[in-house]
Scaffold this active site. Structure first.
Site, mmCIF file in Angstrom:
data_model
loop_
_atom_site.group_PDB
_atom_site.id
_atom_site.type_symbol
_atom_site.label_atom_id
_atom_site.label_comp_id
_atom_site.label_asym_id
_atom_site.label_seq_id
_atom_site.Cartn_x
_atom_site.Cartn_y
_atom_site.Cartn_z
ATOM 1 N N SER A 102 -2.013 -5.819 -11.616
ATOM 2 C CA SER A 102 -1.832 -4.896 -12.729
ATOM 3 C C SER A 102 -3.032 -3.965 -12.697
ATOM 4 O O SER A 102 -4.179 -4.401 -12.847
ATOM 5 C CB SER A 102 -1.765 -5.647 -14.064
ATOM 6 N N SER A 103 -2.786 -2.684 -12.482
ATOM 7 C CA SER A 103 -3.879 -1.742 -12.227
ATOM 8 C C SER A 103 -4.759 -1.547 -13.454
ATOM 9 O O SER A 103 -4.384 -1.881 -14.581
ATOM 10 C CB SER A 103 -3.303 -0.391 -11.791
#
Length: 390
Positions: free
Chosen positions: A65-66
């Site tokens: 998850s950036s």
């Protein structure tokens, strides 16, 4: 204990300091990130950090998850409007697709493609639980896009890409825009591109760092573990052969001090890009345990990182001394020559006014390429880099 919505508000306030739009801020305030990371403690979910969600058989991260801040900046680059159709390359947890769905509203459509079936299944489940079941999540090679729902108004890649896939450009409608973390000889920049006559021209460019696209469209970059004890690893943006660097690192050191002082931001944003697009021997090294690398200017939490150039059995890395003075430290039989080469790059960057990502223009051509600028040839496109001087 602080409720998760308070933690989310704190995160949004932090991200807003980067100057994001109200529309993107509202999306961050609305979409619950913790629903997409159910196994992660809530206090960690609402930090401005990337969170690894999948590793390969060798333990290397391959999905995450950036970082919310870079997600927000890229969404602003994308310029999504209500009612638009958006193609996302790289579903991950589904969180970014939910943000896109919020932005396009009930009159729009989001299609998200991921190469891993397990990630697709989880993203669908997360989107359902978060209240965004209308997002279409497809398992497939993202480089092929998803022609069944084309044309799109916007295409965004949330993985590092080595080249612009022809399918993305073909599936964009008139006035469309593509945003992708584009590889520029080993460094990534998120580039927003639109049609400009017979080619594609950047509207904005921002620094970023994403896990690389996998599958047939992966680039030539290679990563090799040199010393398992310290996890000493070298990354070569164009692949290629290297010699016995461990023996070199254990041998004599040649130091060449420059008169250039710089901070972390200029080093990461400016000098690294300068080296990457001008020096075919450029590389990065990192280690997670104390070993052969001295403290470098790019040291981060949990590991040390240095940049430099490599040639056969010789290596030269960039380090900093007091007051952030840059030093070329070289090892191996060609140490003196490599130290001189790296110092020359540092001094040339300084004389050029220390160009950074701000002011960088990227033109992507399919076919004939005009003369001028720095040229990077890819499989499908040729990139021409230039800097605005005004």
């Amino acid at each position: 204990m602080t409720e998760w919505h308070d933690l989310r508000e704190d995160l949004v306030a932090q991200v807003c300091e980067r100057g994001i739009s109200q529309a993107v801020a509202d999306a961050l305030r609305t979409v619950p990130r913790h629903v997409f990371l159910p196994e992660v403690p809530v206090h960690a979910v609402y930090q401005d950090d990337a969170i690894v969600t999948k590793r390969d058989a060798e333990g290397r991260p391959i999905s995450s998850s950036s970082q919310p801040a870079i997600m927000a900046l890229m969404l602003d680059q994308l310029g999504v409007e209500p009612g638009q159709r958006v193609l996302e390359i790289g579903s991950g947890t589904g969180y970014n697709a939910a943000l896109l769905s919020h932005l396009v509203g009930p009159g729009g459509q989001v299609v998200s493609v991921d190469i891993d079936a397990d990630l697709v299944a989880r993203a669908r489940d997360h989107l359902e639980r978060a209240g965004y079941p209308e997002v279409i999540v497809v398992c497939g090679d993202g480089a092929e896009g998803f022609a069944l729902r084309a044309p799109y108004d916007r295409v965004i890649a949330t993985v590092g890409v080595w080249d612009l896939a022809p399918a993305w450009l073909d599936q964009l409608g008139p006035g469309g825009r593509v945003v992708a973390p584009l590889d520029l000889h080993g460094v990534q920049r998120s580039v927003a591109l639109e049609r400009a006559g017979g080619h594609w021209r950047s509207r904005s460019v921002v620094p970023c760092g994403f896990m690389r696209m996998r599958g047939p469209s992966a680039g030539p970059e290679t990563t090799r573990v040199l010393d398992p004890g310290s996890d000493l690893t070298i990354s070569l943006p164009e692949g290629g052969e290297i010699g016995d660097l461990l023996t070199a690192l254990d041998g004599p050191v040649t130091e060449l001090f420059t008169e250039v002082n710089t901070g972390l931001t200029q080093l990461v944003d400016g000098l690294s890009l300068w080296l990457a697009v001008r020096e075919p021997r450029w590389c990065t090294l990192s280690e997670t345990q104390p070993g052969r690398l001295a403290s470098g200017p790019l040291d981060l939490r949990g590991f040390k990182t240095v940049i430099g150039i490599v040639e056969g059995d010789s290596l030269c890395v960039l380090e900093s001394e007091a007051y952030d003075t840059l030093v070329a430290r070289a090892f191996g039989p060609a140490a003196a020559r490599l130290a001189g080469d790296l110092a020359a790059h540092i001094e040339a960057w300084d004389r050029a006014g220390r160009p950074m990502t701000d002011g960088l223009r990227v033109d992507a051509h399919v076919g004939a390429v005009p003369v001028g600028g720095l040229v990077i040839r890819k499989r499908h496109t040729t990139l021409v880099l230039s800097w605005d001087t005004g």
